[in-house]
Motif scaffolding. Structure first.
Motif, PDB file in Angstrom:
ATOM      1  N   THR A 107      -5.404   4.973   1.345  1.00 14.15           N
ATOM      2  CA  THR A 107      -6.061   4.566   2.589  1.00 14.15           C
ATOM      3  C   THR A 107      -7.322   3.749   2.345  1.00 14.15           C
ATOM      4  O   THR A 107      -7.909   3.213   3.268  1.00 14.15           O
ATOM      5  N   GLU A 108      -7.760   3.674   1.105  1.00 11.24           N
ATOM      6  CA  GLU A 108      -8.984   2.924   0.820  1.00 11.24           C
ATOM      7  C   GLU A 108      -8.691   1.479   0.419  1.00 11.24           C
ATOM      8  O   GLU A 108      -9.612   0.708   0.153  1.00 11.24           O
ATOM      9  N   ILE A 109      -7.403   1.151   0.349  1.00  6.87           N
ATOM     10  CA  ILE A 109      -7.026  -0.186  -0.091  1.00  6.87           C
ATOM     11  C   ILE A 109      -7.342  -1.233   0.981  1.00  6.87           C
ATOM     12  O   ILE A 109      -7.884  -2.296   0.696  1.00  6.87           O
ATOM     13  N   ALA A 110      -7.020  -0.886   2.229  1.00 10.16           N
ATOM     14  CA  ALA A 110      -7.266  -1.848   3.307  1.00 10.16           C
ATOM     15  C   ALA A 110      -8.749  -2.184   3.444  1.00 10.16           C
ATOM     16  O   ALA A 110      -9.108  -3.367   3.496  1.00 10.16           O
ATOM     17  N   PRO A 111      -9.641  -1.187   3.490  1.00 10.26           N
ATOM     18  CA  PRO A 111     -11.064  -1.526   3.583  1.00 10.26           C
ATOM     19  C   PRO A 111     -11.567  -2.362   2.402  1.00 10.26           C
ATOM     20  O   PRO A 111     -12.530  -3.104   2.529  1.00 10.26           O
ATOM     21  N   LEU A 112     -10.877  -2.259   1.282  1.00  9.25           N
ATOM     22  CA  LEU A 112     -11.277  -3.022   0.107  1.00  9.25           C
ATOM     23  C   LEU A 112     -10.977  -4.509   0.284  1.00  9.25           C
ATOM     24  O   LEU A 112     -11.623  -5.361  -0.308  1.00  9.25           O
ATOM     25  N   GLY A 113      -9.989  -4.810   1.116  1.00  8.39           N
ATOM     26  CA  GLY A 113      -9.660  -6.211   1.352  1.00  8.39           C
ATOM     27  C   GLY A 113      -8.245  -6.606   0.988  1.00  8.39           C
ATOM     28  O   GLY A 113      -7.934  -7.775   0.787  1.00  8.39           O
ATOM     29  N   ILE A 114      -7.345  -5.614   0.870  1.00  3.75           N
ATOM     30  CA  ILE A 114      -5.937  -5.943   0.612  1.00  3.75           C
ATOM     31  C   ILE A 114      -5.125  -5.416   1.782  1.00  3.75           C
ATOM     32  O   ILE A 114      -5.203  -4.238   2.120  1.00  3.75           O
ATOM     33  N   SER A 115      -4.342  -6.277   2.433  1.00  3.84           N
ATOM     34  CA  SER A 115      -3.445  -5.762   3.461  1.00  3.84           C
ATOM     35  C   SER A 115      -2.052  -6.250   3.166  1.00  3.84           C
ATOM     36  O   SER A 115      -1.868  -7.188   2.400  1.00  3.84           O
ATOM     37  N   ARG A 116      -1.063  -5.595   3.769  1.00  3.23           N
ATOM     38  CA  ARG A 116       0.309  -5.955   3.418  1.00  3.23           C
ATOM     39  C   ARG A 116       1.238  -5.896   4.630  1.00  3.23           C
ATOM     40  O   ARG A 116       0.913  -5.291   5.655  1.00  3.23           O
ATOM     41  N   GLY A 132      -5.415   7.381  19.412  1.00  7.30           N
ATOM     42  CA  GLY A 132      -4.044   7.413  19.921  1.00  7.30           C
ATOM     43  C   GLY A 132      -3.148   6.436  19.194  1.00  7.30           C
ATOM     44  O   GLY A 132      -1.999   6.741  18.849  1.00  7.30           O
ATOM     45  N   ARG A 133      -3.683   5.243  18.939  1.00 11.13           N
ATOM     46  CA  ARG A 133      -2.884   4.252  18.208  1.00 11.13           C
ATOM     47  C   ARG A 133      -2.586   4.741  16.804  1.00 11.13           C
ATOM     48  O   ARG A 133      -1.490   4.515  16.278  1.00 11.13           O
ATOM     49  N   ALA A 134      -3.558   5.431  16.208  1.00  9.15           N
ATOM     50  CA  ALA A 134      -3.333   5.965  14.864  1.00  9.15           C
ATOM     51  C   ALA A 134      -2.201   6.991  14.890  1.00  9.15           C
ATOM     52  O   ALA A 134      -1.345   7.012  14.003  1.00  9.15           O
ATOM     53  N   PHE A 135      -2.162   7.845  15.950  1.00  9.36           N
ATOM     54  CA  PHE A 135      -1.066   8.808  16.080  1.00  9.36           C
ATOM     55  C   PHE A 135       0.267   8.089  16.082  1.00  9.36           C
ATOM     56  O   PHE A 135       1.217   8.473  15.394  1.00  9.36           O
ATOM     57  N   MET A 136       0.345   7.033  16.887  1.00 11.27           N
ATOM     58  CA  MET A 136       1.635   6.361  17.029  1.00 11.27           C
ATOM     59  C   MET A 136       2.031   5.646  15.741  1.00 11.27           C
ATOM     60  O   MET A 136       3.198   5.646  15.362  1.00 11.27           O
ATOM     61  N   ALA A 137       1.045   5.040  15.079  1.00 13.54           N
ATOM     62  CA  ALA A 137       1.347   4.386  13.807  1.00 13.54           C
ATOM     63  C   ALA A 137       1.851   5.419  12.810  1.00 13.54           C
ATOM     64  O   ALA A 137       2.819   5.189  12.081  1.00 13.54           O
ATOM     65  N   MET A 138       1.233   6.593  12.839  1.00  6.62           N
ATOM     66  CA  MET A 138       1.605   7.660  11.926  1.00  6.62           C
ATOM     67  C   MET A 138       3.023   8.128  12.201  1.00  6.62           C
ATOM     68  O   MET A 138       3.805   8.360  11.273  1.00  6.62           O
ATOM     69  N   SER A 139       3.390   8.240  13.485  1.00 10.60           N
ATOM     70  CA  SER A 139       4.730   8.738  13.770  1.00 10.60           C
ATOM     71  C   SER A 139       5.779   7.675  13.478  1.00 10.60           C
ATOM     72  O   SER A 139       6.923   7.989  13.180  1.00 10.60           O
ATOM     73  N   ARG A 140       5.405   6.395  13.536  1.00 11.55           N
ATOM     74  CA  ARG A 140       6.371   5.339  13.214  1.00 11.55           C
ATOM     75  C   ARG A 140       6.651   5.322  11.721  1.00 11.55           C
ATOM     76  O   ARG A 140       7.797   5.330  11.297  1.00 11.55           O
ATOM     77  N   SER A 141       5.595   5.258  10.926  1.00 10.11           N
ATOM     78  CA  SER A 141       5.771   5.266   9.482  1.00 10.11           C
ATOM     79  C   SER A 141       4.468   5.679   8.825  1.00 10.11           C
ATOM     80  O   SER A 141       3.460   4.998   8.965  1.00 10.11           O
ATOM     81  N   GLU A 142       4.512   6.825   8.151  1.00  5.25           N
ATOM     82  CA  GLU A 142       3.289   7.316   7.530  1.00  5.25           C
ATOM     83  C   GLU A 142       2.806   6.370   6.446  1.00  5.25           C
ATOM     84  O   GLU A 142       1.620   6.130   6.296  1.00  5.25           O
ATOM     85  N   ASN A 143       3.750   5.812   5.697  1.00  2.00           N
ATOM     86  CA  ASN A 143       3.362   4.935   4.604  1.00  2.00           C
ATOM     87  C   ASN A 143       2.678   3.681   5.126  1.00  2.00           C
ATOM     88  O   ASN A 143       1.643   3.267   4.608  1.00  2.00           O
ATOM     89  N   ALA A 144       3.267   3.087   6.170  1.00  2.00           N
ATOM     90  CA  ALA A 144       2.660   1.886   6.727  1.00  2.00           C
ATOM     91  C   ALA A 144       1.276   2.218   7.292  1.00  2.00           C
ATOM     92  O   ALA A 144       0.327   1.467   7.101  1.00  2.00           O
ATOM     93  N   ALA A 145       1.171   3.360   7.981  1.00  4.81           N
ATOM     94  CA  ALA A 145      -0.110   3.738   8.571  1.00  4.81           C
ATOM     95  C   ALA A 145      -1.175   3.863   7.490  1.00  4.81           C
ATOM     96  O   ALA A 145      -2.300   3.388   7.650  1.00  4.81           O
ATOM     97  N   GLN A 146      -0.804   4.480   6.377  1.00  2.25           N
ATOM     98  CA  GLN A 146      -1.782   4.656   5.304  1.00  2.25           C
ATOM     99  C   GLN A 146      -2.268   3.319   4.777  1.00  2.25           C
ATOM    100  O   GLN A 146      -3.432   3.149   4.462  1.00  2.25           O
ATOM    101  N   SER A 147      -1.340   2.356   4.689  1.00  2.00           N
ATOM    102  CA  SER A 147      -1.755   1.064   4.147  1.00  2.00           C
ATOM    103  C   SER A 147      -2.709   0.349   5.099  1.00  2.00           C
ATOM    104  O   SER A 147      -3.345  -0.617   4.734  1.00  2.00           O
ATOM    105  N   MET A 148      -2.797   0.842   6.348  1.00  2.00           N
ATOM    106  CA  MET A 148      -3.780   0.262   7.254  1.00  2.00           C
ATOM    107  C   MET A 148      -5.048   1.090   7.290  1.00  2.00           C
ATOM    108  O   MET A 148      -5.879   0.951   8.186  1.00  2.00           O
ATOM    109  N   GLY A 149      -5.167   1.979   6.333  1.00  2.00           N
ATOM    110  CA  GLY A 149      -6.390   2.765   6.242  1.00  2.00           C
ATOM    111  C   GLY A 149      -6.400   3.977   7.152  1.00  2.00           C
ATOM    112  O   GLY A 149      -7.439   4.586   7.370  1.00  2.00           O
ATOM    113  N   ILE A 150      -5.227   4.323   7.727  1.00  2.28           N
ATOM    114  CA  ILE A 150      -5.177   5.497   8.607  1.00  2.28           C
ATOM    115  C   ILE A 150      -4.922   6.731   7.758  1.00  2.28           C
ATOM    116  O   ILE A 150      -3.913   6.807   7.056  1.00  2.28           O
ATOM    117  N   SER A 151      -5.853   7.672   7.836  1.00  4.66           N
ATOM    118  CA  SER A 151      -5.711   8.863   7.013  1.00  4.66           C
ATOM    119  C   SER A 151      -4.783   9.862   7.698  1.00  4.66           C
ATOM    120  O   SER A 151      -5.081  10.382   8.763  1.00  4.66           O
TER     121      SER A 151
END
Lengths: 264, 368, 306
Positions: free
Chosen positions: A83-92, B219-238
């Motif tokens: 979760t710290e990757i995006a704030p660092l400046g990498i998005s995908r 709320g948006r984070a909830f929905m992103a999480m339910s769609r795909s946890e992996n994708a949500a994490q890559s957007m910085g959603i814990s």
């Protein structure tokens, strides 16, 4: 395009194993600032695994992946959580489009700004002024990006039912919302029509030039890759074969052998 | 006459615009309507009998608990089978703190909510490691553990805890045992109506809170999480954070439902908090509409009020049968929930209109 | 269950007699949980859904048995066979009319469908069988051995052996026959299996039929300890699930082992520690265990993919 530049992402001897299977094997390459790099290889060559290592979905790889901040400091990505990757400046973006179907396009793009929100759930529950103001700020920013992508007129529509080309654009818009310095695109042209692919090409150039964003992409559409990339890295069975300009890569004997098979 | 229609229309439009600008207002207006309905038993307003009054009480309790489940299931894509258990925590918790410790109602309610929040946190932590069916069954464990504590442990007094009249804010003492009308004099006694009003206010507040949550980045984070946890994490959603929030809010709302039960009925049974109740509440969410706040209320009406008030007199006790069949049919044929019938009908009407107009135009073209 | 057992003795000494009592009792209930759990795992593997209605299906068919047993006075063996037949039909009907149309529904909604099934069955029973409860007798009403002071009913021996035999037969069937192979490949990847010509629809249908029969057998075994009423299988259902998560849903044998463990743990704590806190202690321990091993005793963590 090949003038010496500052690096932004550096893979050094990265190896990733799944049990006995070696998906990425001792791979090293570098992406420079404001560069468009393509990663190619036959199916199952380990391309997406490389992405997953770089974004820390897999953190049990061997070797070293470094990211360089705007100030030029090098960051060992292994020390960062996923979760710290995006704030660092990498998005995908993702191979299988990962958008929330029953949310408007604008809201989907806003999800990209998630880590920028300073207000927490308590402020959201009571809808304080700060929370409302912040929402407005990022909404405006999202609309700006949608305008840049030429899909601002669709912002209030649901994602469900939109054509494939639009979905891909929304994903890219969401990635840009994170204010990245590097965007990693996983098969951005897959499933697009020729017209949409041309449009995407222009868009990628504009993202790089107007927002100063570096781009690393995986793509099977060779025409697209060869047109758009400054440099291309070819891998097979997770192993590095060559990295060069598209022209040289196309003529590289080993790449031909591995990628195009014996008929080429 | 026409002019008046016009001005009515502009007023209506202005009103709709106001609602759009301040969405909580719609819940307040809804609460106001419920408050007026609650006067039915006193003034003989025909559709609101005492039976309807009672059914609305349960509907409001269910709605609050179901809103928590909707947040969890509809928005967060997580399931909990411990709803009834936490409703029990609410009712029995307030009961124990008030009768055993002699605490004032507000303190008892606050403490109960905090305890259930802590339990929700524990489930949340559990959910970080355990997912899918293992998580669903894990929450079933929690529900069963709570149920067995309620029924087995002597402090809960066996069958029920009698709370008796409750004093609110240290001043207003309300005894629900007073009937709507005094038998001797026939004068109206508004005790039950005040309790009804308290429940209405609590439900409206819950609706607004849930609305604010789902329309925010949480709320948006909830929905992103339910769609795909992996994708949500890559957007910085814990995922950790939002799972915890979802479970804490859901358990606290279930508990609030239980507290509302204690407020109105002024007692807390030990055996009522079974798996079937949890299922009924999930049913209300699914039938009414996932990701819809009014849909959740509608679901509670369909699952509780309709079978109790209208079907039972006609066909006997068909409540379960009706609910079960409805859940299956709605999931199979109308997965978004009954509340979306309105939106879909509007869309259909728009399409029909367009087609009719199109036909007219083509007919016109052909003529010319 | 063992509350009665304790009052019989009154002393909670850790002697061989008491231990054997707990053990015999656990073998009986463990077999019941195991049969139900095996059905749940079978359905989970072939239909990708957790069947919350496993117990209710058993209840429904136990009502058939109870009705025949009490109205016509048929032998318990005959009514057992008859209810097995109706269970088979119930399973197929549920698959055809509820599960198959829900093939494209997301996993959580599918779970909720089976929750809906419970409510349907509980609601339908009074209309079909009336509001009275029914009684069923044991398979062997008399006869018992005494082992070191503890009573071991012939019925218990029969029940345990029958369960073990049936479960072994199912394991053998799954592991060594052509149809078993079809079940296993359907379990691992339904779409591919269908494309490869495996009759996945038939496999799923037979799984539901088998699971329904297993659930009904569990119901018939447990029924004589109380009465047949709409909720008498809730305890079995819940514990069968717990057995499933304890053993893990990835193997067929895990749930069976989990079932015997849970039965023993509950009886043991109930008898030796506290009949008030027994379930709370056992269930909480399993929760903690699950936190440490999220995929059960025999499960493995799947690889994440993006």
């Amino acid at each position: 395009m090949n003038s010496p530049k500052k690096p932004i992402l550096e893979l050094n001897k990265v190896t990733m194993r799944f049990g006995g299977l070696v998906a990425v094997d001792n791979l090293s390459f570098t992406v420079h600032e404001k560069e468009i790099v393509g990663l190619i290889g036959p199916n199952g060559a380990g391309k997406t695994t490389v992405f997953n290592c770089a974004t820390q979905f897999y953190d049990d790889y061997e070797g070293d992946i470094r990211f360089y901040t705007e100030a030029g400091d090098s960051v060992d990505l292994r020390s960062k959580k996923v979760t710290e990757i995006a704030p660092l400046g990498i998005s995908r973006t993702f191979q299988n489009i990962e958008l929330v179907q029953d949310l408007s396009i604008l809201d989907n793009v806003l999800i990209g700004a998630h880590y920028k929100f300073e207000t927490g759930v308590f402020r959201h529950i009571f809808k304080t002024k700060k929370a409302r103001d912040e929402e407005q700020v990022w909404k405006a920013r999202a609309e700006e990006i949608l305008k840049f992508m030429n899909i601002a007129h669709l912002k209030h529509f649901y994602v469900a039912g939109q054509p494939y080309g639009i979905l891909k654009k929304i994903e890219i818009a969401r990635a840009m919302m994170m204010n990245p310095r590097l965007i990693i695109l996983d098969e951005p042209a897959a499933g697009l029509t020729d017209y949409e692919t041309d449009e995407l090409e222009k868009l990628v150039y504009r993202i790089r030039d107007e927002y100063n964003i570096s781009i690393l992409l995986i793509e099977h559409d060779m025409g697209f890759v060869m047109n758009i990339c400054d440099r291309v890295c070819a891998i097979n069975f997770g192993k590095y074969i060559a990295m060069d300009t598209p022209k040289n890569i196309q003529e590289h004997p080993e790449v031909k052998e591995a990628y195009l098979g014996s008929e080429a | 006459m026409k002019k008046c229609m016009e001005c009515m229309k502009t007023r209506w439009n202005r009103f709709v615009a106001l609602l759009k600008r301040h969405p909580p207002l719609q819940y307040v207006i809804f609460g106001g309507m419920l408050a007026i309905m609650g006067l039915g038993p006193y003034f003989g307003i025909i559709p609101v009998s005492t039976a309807m009054f009672g059914a609305l009480i349960t509907v409001m309790i269910w709605t609050v608990a179901a809103l928590g489940i909707n947040l969890l299931l509809g928005y967060g894509g997580l399931i909990s089978l411990a709803t009834a258990g936490f409703m029990g925590v609410g009712a029995l918790g307030v009961g124990i703190f008030m009768t055993e410790y002699g605490w004032p109602f507000e303190l008892a309610a606050l403490m109960t909510l905090l305890i259930s929040g802590a339990l929700g946190l524990l489930i949340g932590i559990f959910s970080l490691k355990v997912s899918g069916i293992y998580l669903a069954i894990g929450t079933l464990f929690v529900g069963e553990i709570l149920r067995r504590i309620f029924t087995n442990v002597p402090i809960f007094g066996g069958e029920r805890i009698n709370i008796g009249e409750i004093t609110f804010l240290g001043r207003f003492t309300i005894d629900r045992n007073l009937p709507f009308q005094d038998f001797a004099t026939g004068a109206s006694q508004y005790e039950r109506y005040w309790l009804y009003l308290i429940l209405t206010v609590l439900m409206v507040l819950t609706m607004i809170v849930v609305h604010n949550i789902v329309k925010s980045s949480t709320g948006r984070a909830f929905m992103a999480m339910s769609r795909s946890e992996n994708a949500a994490q890559s957007m910085g959603i814990s995922i950790i954070k939002y799972r915890l929030i979802a479970f804490i809010v859901a358990t606290m709302l279930a508990t609030l439902g239980g507290i509302m039960y204690a407020i109105y009925f002024q007692n807390a049974p030990t055996e009522a908090w079974t798996l079937i109740l949890s299922l009924m509440i999930i049913g209300a969410v699914v039938v009414g509409g996932l990701k819809s706040i009014f849909g959740t209320f509608l679901g509670a009406v369909i699952i509780h009020l309709v079978p109790n008030l209208y079907l039972r007199p006609l066909f006997g006790d068909v409540r379960s049968l009706f609910t079960g069949v409805l859940i299956i049919v709605v999931i199979l044929f109308y997965p978004r929930g009954v509340v979306f019938v309105v939106t879909d009908l509007k869309k259909l009407w728009g399409k029909l209109k367009k087609r009719l107009q199109g036909r007219k135009e083509t007919a016109h073209d052909e003529q010319s | 269950m063992s509350g009665a057992l304790r009052s019989f003795d009154g002393v909670k000494r850790m002697n061989i007699t008491n231990l054997l009592r707990v053990l015999f009792n656990s073998l009986n209930t463990g077999s019941v949980y195991a049969l139900a759990a095996l059905g749940i795992v079978l359905i989970f593997r072939t239909s990708r859904t957790t069947n919350f209605a496993q117990g209710s299906i058993g209840t429904l068919n136990a009502y058939v048995a109870g009705y025949l047993f009490m109205t016509f006075g048929w032998s318990i063996w005959v009514v057992a066979l008859a209810s097995m037949a109706t269970a088979f039909v119930t399973g197929i009907l549920i698959d055809v009319f509820v599960i198959r149309p829900a093939a494209k529904v997301n996993p959580i909604s599918k779970q909720i469908i089976t929750l809906g099934l419970i409510i349907v069955i509980v609601g339908a029973i009074p209309f079909i069988f009336g509001v009275d409860t029914y009684q069923l007798s044991r398979f062997f009403t008399t006869g018992a051995y005494t082992v070191a002071g503890a009573t071991l009913r012939h019925n218990t021996i029969f029940v345990v052996l029958l369960s073990l035999f049936l479960m072994s037969a199912i394991f053998w069937f799954i592991q060594y026959t052509k149809w078993g192979l079809a079940i296993r490949v359907t379990a691992s990847d339904e779409t591919t299996s269908r494309l490869m010509g495996v009759p996945t629809k038939t496999v799923t249908m037979l799984s539901w039929a088998t699971a329904a029969m297993l659930g009904t057998l569990a119901a018939l075994i447990i029924a004589p300890q109380g009465s047949v009423n709409p909720n008498f299988m809730v305890d079995v259902q819940v514990n069968a699930f717990f057995a499933g998560v304890l053993g893990g849903f990835q193997t067929f044998y895990g749930a069976v082992i989990g079932a015997y463990i849970i039965a023993f743990a509950r009886n043991f704590t109930n008898f030796y520690i506290s009949d008030i806190w027994a379930d709370v202690i056992v269930y909480s321990s399993i929760l903690v265990f699950l936190y440490l091993k999220p995929f059960g005793l025999f499960g493995k963590k799947p690889i994440r993919k993006v």
